[in-house]
Design a protein around this motif. Structure first.
Motif, mmCIF file in Angstrom:
data_model
loop_
_atom_site.group_PDB
_atom_site.id
_atom_site.type_symbol
_atom_site.label_atom_id
_atom_site.label_comp_id
_atom_site.label_asym_id
_atom_site.label_seq_id
_atom_site.Cartn_x
_atom_site.Cartn_y
_atom_site.Cartn_z
ATOM 1 N N ASN A 1 12.610 108.922 95.990
ATOM 2 C CA ASN A 1 13.882 108.401 96.495
ATOM 3 C C ASN A 1 15.028 108.991 95.673
ATOM 4 N N PRO A 2 15.913 109.780 96.285
ATOM 5 C CA PRO A 2 16.985 110.428 95.515
ATOM 6 C C PRO A 2 18.030 109.459 94.982
ATOM 7 N N THR A 3 18.052 108.215 95.479
ATOM 8 C CA THR A 3 19.072 107.247 95.052
ATOM 9 C C THR A 3 18.614 106.356 93.905
ATOM 10 N N MET A 4 17.360 106.511 93.478
ATOM 11 C CA MET A 4 16.821 105.696 92.386
ATOM 12 C C MET A 4 16.382 106.599 91.241
ATOM 13 N N ASN A 5 16.627 106.155 89.997
ATOM 14 C CA ASN A 5 16.118 106.956 88.888
ATOM 15 C C ASN A 5 14.599 106.855 88.853
ATOM 16 N N VAL A 6 13.983 107.819 88.201
ATOM 17 C CA VAL A 6 12.524 107.915 88.269
ATOM 18 C C VAL A 6 11.861 106.714 87.586
ATOM 19 N N GLY A 7 12.496 106.179 86.554
ATOM 20 C CA GLY A 7 11.937 105.008 85.892
ATOM 21 C C GLY A 7 11.821 103.831 86.837
ATOM 22 N N GLN A 8 12.856 103.608 87.658
ATOM 23 C CA GLN A 8 12.827 102.518 88.637
ATOM 24 C C GLN A 8 11.707 102.718 89.645
ATOM 25 N N GLN A 9 11.492 103.959 90.046
ATOM 26 C CA GLN A 9 10.482 104.225 91.061
ATOM 27 C C GLN A 9 9.072 104.002 90.527
ATOM 28 N N ILE A 10 8.844 104.366 89.279
ATOM 29 C CA ILE A 10 7.537 104.100 88.673
ATOM 30 C C ILE A 10 7.363 102.604 88.457
ATOM 31 N N THR A 11 8.421 101.951 87.986
ATOM 32 C CA THR A 11 8.374 100.500 87.754
ATOM 33 C C THR A 11 8.109 99.750 89.048
ATOM 34 N N GLU A 12 8.708 100.199 90.145
ATOM 35 C CA GLU A 12 8.488 99.572 91.443
ATOM 36 C C GLU A 12 7.020 99.664 91.843
ATOM 37 N N ALA A 13 6.401 100.831 91.596
ATOM 38 C CA ALA A 13 4.976 101.011 91.916
ATOM 39 C C ALA A 13 4.108 100.078 91.071
ATOM 40 N N ILE A 14 4.483 99.913 89.817
ATOM 41 C CA ILE A 14 3.740 99.007 88.926
ATOM 42 C C ILE A 14 3.847 97.572 89.430
ATOM 43 N N GLY A 15 5.061 97.173 89.826
ATOM 44 C CA GLY A 15 5.300 95.804 90.273
ATOM 45 C C GLY A 15 4.608 95.441 91.572
ATOM 46 N N ARG B 1 1.627 91.809 87.809
ATOM 47 C CA ARG B 1 2.658 90.811 87.516
ATOM 48 C C ARG B 1 3.122 90.992 86.078
ATOM 49 N N LEU B 2 4.157 91.796 85.920
ATOM 50 C CA LEU B 2 4.730 92.061 84.605
ATOM 51 C C LEU B 2 6.215 91.755 84.642
ATOM 52 N N ASP B 3 6.758 91.313 83.502
ATOM 53 C CA ASP B 3 8.205 91.123 83.464
ATOM 54 C C ASP B 3 8.886 92.482 83.395
ATOM 55 N N LYS B 4 10.209 92.463 83.500
ATOM 56 C CA LYS B 4 10.963 93.711 83.616
ATOM 57 C C LYS B 4 10.738 94.640 82.429
ATOM 58 N N LYS B 5 10.742 94.095 81.212
ATOM 59 C CA LYS B 5 10.565 94.921 80.020
ATOM 60 C C LYS B 5 9.148 95.490 79.946
ATOM 61 N N ALA B 6 8.158 94.660 80.240
ATOM 62 C CA ALA B 6 6.768 95.125 80.188
ATOM 63 C C ALA B 6 6.526 96.219 81.228
ATOM 64 N N ALA B 7 7.123 96.058 82.409
ATOM 65 C CA ALA B 7 6.969 97.071 83.453
ATOM 66 C C ALA B 7 7.631 98.380 83.043
ATOM 67 N N ALA B 8 8.820 98.289 82.401
ATOM 68 C CA ALA B 8 9.508 99.497 81.934
ATOM 69 C C ALA B 8 8.699 100.181 80.835
ATOM 70 N N ASP B 9 8.128 99.394 79.935
ATOM 71 C CA ASP B 9 7.291 99.968 78.873
ATOM 72 C C ASP B 9 6.072 100.669 79.462
ATOM 73 N N GLU C 1 11.435 108.681 77.443
ATOM 74 C CA GLU C 1 12.443 107.622 77.412
ATOM 75 C C GLU C 1 13.741 108.079 78.063
ATOM 76 N N ARG C 2 14.122 109.329 77.827
ATOM 77 C CA ARG C 2 15.358 109.846 78.418
ATOM 78 C C ARG C 2 15.173 110.116 79.908
ATOM 79 N N ARG C 3 14.012 110.666 80.279
ATOM 80 C CA ARG C 3 13.755 110.963 81.692
ATOM 81 C C ARG C 3 13.719 109.692 82.539
ATOM 82 N N PHE C 4 13.398 108.573 81.922
ATOM 83 C CA PHE C 4 13.325 107.297 82.623
ATOM 84 C C PHE C 4 14.611 107.018 83.395
ATOM 85 N N GLU C 5 15.743 107.398 82.833
ATOM 86 C CA GLU C 5 17.052 107.110 83.440
ATOM 87 C C GLU C 5 17.537 108.227 84.359
#
Length: 363
Positions: free
Chosen positions: A127-141, A145-153, A168-172
């Motif tokens: 998705n070009p409108t979402m950073n890659v970290g969000q897209q991976i986190t969405e797949a995890i979620g 069942r992880l909280d936001k920080k655990a999913a980002a980690d 860490e930088r590529r996440f954003e």
């Protein structure tokens, strides 16, 4: 292990090693008589027509063939990713779960969790409108069942696992800020989000340059060694299949026409179509302005297959006997093929030695 090391292993493997009778890992996926048809304009298109295979734990199965042979349709049927116009029948058992006929709600619980796919073009899949970290986190979620920080980690951990530099930088960052190889690594991270049993790589390296392609394949091989994931590799590249696959299944006209362990298939090619595919690989010894070898004719119309063997109109060995369709049969230990006039048989002519050397050279 490097590509060269894998080719050395393949070259040194003989039939006794390929069929040593040792204990085989249990199958994680069993496909039986899989059929996919589409109805369009009064025509019935038989995209997949009776496919059978087993994928064993920790192994890689390469499904190869020309465009239109049914490779991608067959695996999309497993994932429930075909349009409503597709009719799927047969059986595909993932462990104890029957995938064929599964409703969408049940399939969504399995898709990405037990079986996942890496698609051909990451630029179109992300998705070009979402950073890659969000897209991976969405797949995890989707499956954990992880909280936001655990999913980002966990997302950063996956990015490191697929060797994405400065995770860490590529996440954003957004997909357009990454190279093609980096985007494909993100796609692999998304596919691995829930540690699936089966990972399907559908032409996952086709859009990449040769160097990046090798890096991605080495990454997949390393992840398989570390995680024990079973892999189905869809490709038209026989060099990749020779390097990375444990078993190779060749498709033509919606059917499997040859299947064997990689070491056996590339040292004892039997199906004329497989030989023709190998002959189409360019060689370094070919004159710089020489014509490339091609397979004459056109792939078959899946709505109007020729009588008998589908490869008959293009096959140099064809005879009247080929008007009767040959069955895919195990003619040699572990080696199945569907042909009345196999390569190397008396009167058929040809040798697999030059073809195998061609694969080793291009790999």
């Amino acid at each position: 292990m490097t590509t060269q090391d894998r080719m050395i292993d393949l070259a040194s493997a003989d039939d006794a090693t390929a069929h040593d009778g040792g204990d085989e890992p249990a199958p994680v996926l069993t496909v039986q008589d899989l059929r996919v048809t589409f109805s369009r304009g009064g025509r019935t298109i038989r995209a997949v027509n009776g496919l059978n295979y087993q994928l064993r734990a920790g192994r890689t199965l390469a499904i190869i063939g020309e465009s239109g042979s049914g490779k991608s349709v067959s695996v999309r049927a497993l994932m429930g990713l075909l349009p409503p116009s597709a009719f799927v029948s047969g059986s595909a058992r993932l462990g104890q779960t029957e995938l064929v006929g599964l409703n969408e709600k049940a399939m969504r619980a399995i898709r990405g969790d037990e079986i996942a796919m890496v698609f051909q073009d990451p630029a179109r899949s992300l998705n070009p409108t979402m950073n890659v970290g969000q897209q991976i986190t969405e797949a995890i979620g989707m499956h954990q069942r992880l909280d936001k920080k655990a999913a980002a980690d966990r997302a950063v951990e996956l990015m490191k696992l697929v060797r994405l530099p400065a995770a860490e930088r590529r996440f954003e960052e957004y997909p357009h800020q990454l190279s093609g190889g980096m985007r494909q690594r993100v796609m692999i991270a998304i596919a691995l989000a829930s540690d699936p049993k089966v990972l399907i790589a559908d032409e996952a390296t086709t859009a990449l340059d040769v160097t990046t392609q090798a890096q991605i394949m080495e990454l997949l091989a390393d992840l398989q060694d570390r995680l024990g994931t079973s892999v189905i590799m869809i490709s038209h590249d026989l060099g990749l299949a020779a390097c990375y696959a444990d078993e190779v299944l060749v498709m033509y006209g919606g059917k499997a026409v040859e299947q064997a362990p990689a070491a056996t298939l590339f040292s004892h090619v039997r199906m004329p179509y497989t030989k023709a595919l190998l002959g189409s690989i360019p060689q370094l010894t070919t004159p710089s302005h020489g014509l490339l070898s091609v397979i004459g004719g056109q792939p078959p119309d899946l709505a109007s297959l020729p009588q008998g063997c589908a490869f008959r109109p293009r096959c140099p060995n064809a005879s009247d006997q080929c008007l009767t369709e040959p069955a895919l049969t195990e003619h040699e230990p572990g080696h199945r093929y569907a042909c009345w006039h196999p390569v190397g048989a008396a009167g058929a002519g040809g040798s697999a030695d030059g073809d195998r050397a061609r694969v080793e050279e291009v790999s």
